[in-house]
Design a protein around this motif. Structure first.
Motif, PDB file in Angstrom:
ATOM      1  N   PHE A  65      59.555  74.132  59.634  1.00 40.15           N
ATOM      2  CA  PHE A  65      60.305  73.853  58.408  1.00 40.15           C
ATOM      3  C   PHE A  65      60.594  75.138  57.626  1.00 40.15           C
TER       4      PHE A  65
ATOM      5  N   LEU B  47      52.038  70.005  48.957  1.00 36.06           N
ATOM      6  CA  LEU B  47      52.500  69.535  50.271  1.00 36.06           C
ATOM      7  C   LEU B  47      51.324  69.319  51.219  1.00 36.06           C
TER       8      LEU B  47
ATOM      9  N   ALA C 257      49.746  66.127  50.454  1.00 32.57           N
ATOM     10  CA  ALA C 257      50.581  65.036  50.968  1.00 32.57           C
ATOM     11  C   ALA C 257      50.393  64.873  52.472  1.00 32.57           C
ATOM     12  N   ALA C 258      50.322  66.005  53.203  1.00 33.91           N
ATOM     13  CA  ALA C 258      50.128  65.925  54.656  1.00 33.91           C
ATOM     14  C   ALA C 258      48.809  65.232  54.979  1.00 33.91           C
TER      15      ALA C 258
ATOM     16  N   LEU D 238      47.187  63.117  53.053  1.00 39.61           N
ATOM     17  CA  LEU D 238      47.281  61.697  52.692  1.00 39.61           C
ATOM     18  C   LEU D 238      48.029  60.922  53.768  1.00 39.61           C
ATOM     19  N   VAL D 239      49.115  61.532  54.273  1.00 42.97           N
ATOM     20  CA  VAL D 239      49.868  60.873  55.345  1.00 42.97           C
ATOM     21  C   VAL D 239      48.954  60.646  56.542  1.00 42.97           C
TER      22      VAL D 239
ATOM     23  N   GLU E 230      52.221  59.314  46.708  1.00 40.20           N
ATOM     24  CA  GLU E 230      52.362  60.759  46.878  1.00 40.20           C
ATOM     25  C   GLU E 230      52.556  61.122  48.344  1.00 40.20           C
ATOM     26  N   ALA E 231      51.875  60.392  49.230  1.00 39.99           N
ATOM     27  CA  ALA E 231      52.047  60.652  50.659  1.00 39.99           C
ATOM     28  C   ALA E 231      53.512  60.472  51.040  1.00 39.99           C
ATOM     29  N   VAL E 232      54.157  59.443  50.474  1.00 43.05           N
ATOM     30  CA  VAL E 232      55.556  59.166  50.804  1.00 43.05           C
ATOM     31  C   VAL E 232      56.480  60.235  50.231  1.00 43.05           C
TER      32      VAL E 232
ATOM     33  N   GLY F  65      55.885  63.259  49.872  1.00 44.06           N
ATOM     34  CA  GLY F  65      55.689  64.557  50.524  1.00 44.06           C
ATOM     35  C   GLY F  65      56.832  64.932  51.446  1.00 44.06           C
TER      36      GLY F  65
ATOM     37  N   PRO G 257      59.573  64.718  54.865  1.00 44.11           N
ATOM     38  CA  PRO G 257      59.435  64.715  56.326  1.00 44.11           C
ATOM     39  C   PRO G 257      58.389  65.700  56.841  1.00 44.11           C
TER      40      PRO G 257
ATOM     41  N   ALA H 273      55.471  66.744  55.458  1.00 47.04           N
ATOM     42  CA  ALA H 273      54.130  66.187  55.301  1.00 47.04           C
ATOM     43  C   ALA H 273      53.926  65.048  56.302  1.00 47.04           C
ATOM     44  N   PHE H 274      54.963  64.228  56.464  1.00 45.29           N
ATOM     45  CA  PHE H 274      54.848  63.096  57.375  1.00 45.29           C
ATOM     46  C   PHE H 274      54.637  63.568  58.811  1.00 45.29           C
TER      47      PHE H 274
END
Lengths: 253, 133
Positions: A129, A166, A169-170, A172-173, B86-88, B90, B92, B94-95
């Motif tokens: 990215f 970020l 967030a990663a 958490l995902v 917050e996860a959402v 983040g 693409p 983070a996903f």
């Protein structure tokens, strides 16, 4: 209406028990009618919980999902770290220690491999990215380990706040996809015995993810997975901001 | 006395957490290292020792089993308090990072399970256990 909501807020833990029981009833019914029992009721309930957490978070802008809505605040206590760990340890009652000894080597190896590979994969995704500095790559890589390792590493190496966010967030995902994904992939990776569960806990490491994922797969596997997962965050906090960061720094520096 | 079981469980977790915190300080990380794991091992060893001496009777045992059976409801409560929003947000990256970590890790499990001989799958759950789940 005010009277009812104030009553529920004062007795928030009791209301949480009722809410969760209702969710389990609905999920059990959905599991039977929609999936014919193929996806366990507890798996459906966890997904339902995550969906509600999303709406709770969007509604209030808070960090604790549904628990940010005042009447549901008891969920925060019921599902918080204290009671979660309490219940996890209770599941170990009656576990065969032989089984754990037998899986010791696999467990330790899985921890090291889990932390390093998560870091590597996270850093690679960050590079794809467009991030090139070792600080950002290390922080996002650490976030792919768990959402605690990410900010710990980010703070230690001096990454920007945006990158630290970020990395959280990663993490958490990862925790969410592990919760939802575990029962779906369990069959394909032979996750049906204590040793595989110990390896799984070690490579995933996210305590909430593993706790939820194994609960949705087979509750008897929980103590084995939790056993290794509990070492993961500590190991990640040890390796990511030091050895792994220096490795990246030497590579790109 | 049911409370003895609950207290034994709480005591194990407190001691385990203490060991984990101390270990964290010793290796210089800001995290609890293995607290839950130590607590589990301690619970298994301690209750085994007590049971052999008839000091862990059925009512006491119920205090531990009650919390064990609350595990799934607690995990569902935990799921409903995750920061999914917050996860959402983040995006693409983070996903992708989170998802790839799951997939790469999962791919390793069959390999790691082979270390030190194969393990037998757990027996099918009895009807009663299924209903509990």
């Amino acid at each position: 209406m005010d009277l009812i909501s104030s009553l529920l807020e004062r007795n928030d833990l009791l209301f949480a028990f009722v809410v969760i029981a209702a969710m389990m009833l609905v999920s059990g019914w959905l599991s039977k009618t929609l999936t014919r029992g193929r996806l366990q009721g507890s798996a459906v309930a966890i997904v339902l919980g995550l969906v509600l957490a999303y709406f709770g978070g969007v509604q209030t802008g808070g960090e604790d999902g549904l628990a940010d809505i005042a009447v549901f605040s008891g969920l925060g206590l019921m599902g918080g770290a204290m009671l979660r760990d309490f219940a996890i340890v209770a599941t170990a009652y009656g576990v065969d220690l032989q089984e754990i000894k037998k899986s010791g080597v696999a467990g330790v190896l899985s921890l090291f491999l889990g932390v390093s590979l998560s870091f590597l994969v996270g850093a690679l995704v960050a590079a794809a990215f467009g991030y090139t500095d070792p600080e950002s790559l290390a922080t996002i890589g650490a976030g792919a380990a768990t959402y605690i390792v990410g900010p710990v590493t980010g703070t230690a190496v001096g990454a920007s706040t945006e990158v630290i966010a970020l990395s959280v967030a990663a993490g958490l995902v990862k925790s969410v996809v592990v919760m939802v994904g575990t029962p779906l992939i369990a069959r394909f990776i032979g996750l049906n015995n204590p040793k595989a569960a110990m390896a799984y806990g070690g490579v995933m490491g996210t305590t909430s993810g593993v706790a939820g994922g194994l609960a949705a797969t087979d509750k008897r596997l929980v103590p084995y997975g939790a056993m290794t997962a509990t070492f993961y965050t500590g190991l990640g906090c040890l390796l990511c901001p030091s050895v792994f960061y220096f490795g990246l720094y030497a590579l790109l520096g | 006395m049911i409370l003895y079981g609950v207290a034994a469980l709480a005591f194990c977790l407190l001691v385990g957490m203490f060991v984990g915190d101390v270990l964290g300080v010793l290796v210089g990380v800001d995290a609890n290292v293995g607290g839950v794991g130590f607590a589990m091992i301690m619970l298994v060893l301690a209750t085994d020792w007590l049971r052999k001496r008839d000091l862990f009777p059925k009512p006491t045992e119920q205090g531990v089993l009650f919390w064990s059976s609350l595990y799934i409801p607690i995990v569902i409560a935990m799921a409903s308090t995750q920061n999914v929003a917050e996860a959402v947000t983040g995006g693409p990256m983070a996903f992708l990072a989170g998802l790839s970590a799951l997939l790469v890790g999962a791919a390793l499990v069959p390999v790691l399970s082979r270390i030190g001989g194969r393990s037998e799958p757990l027996p099918e759950m009895a009807e009663e256990e299924k209903r509990e789940a």
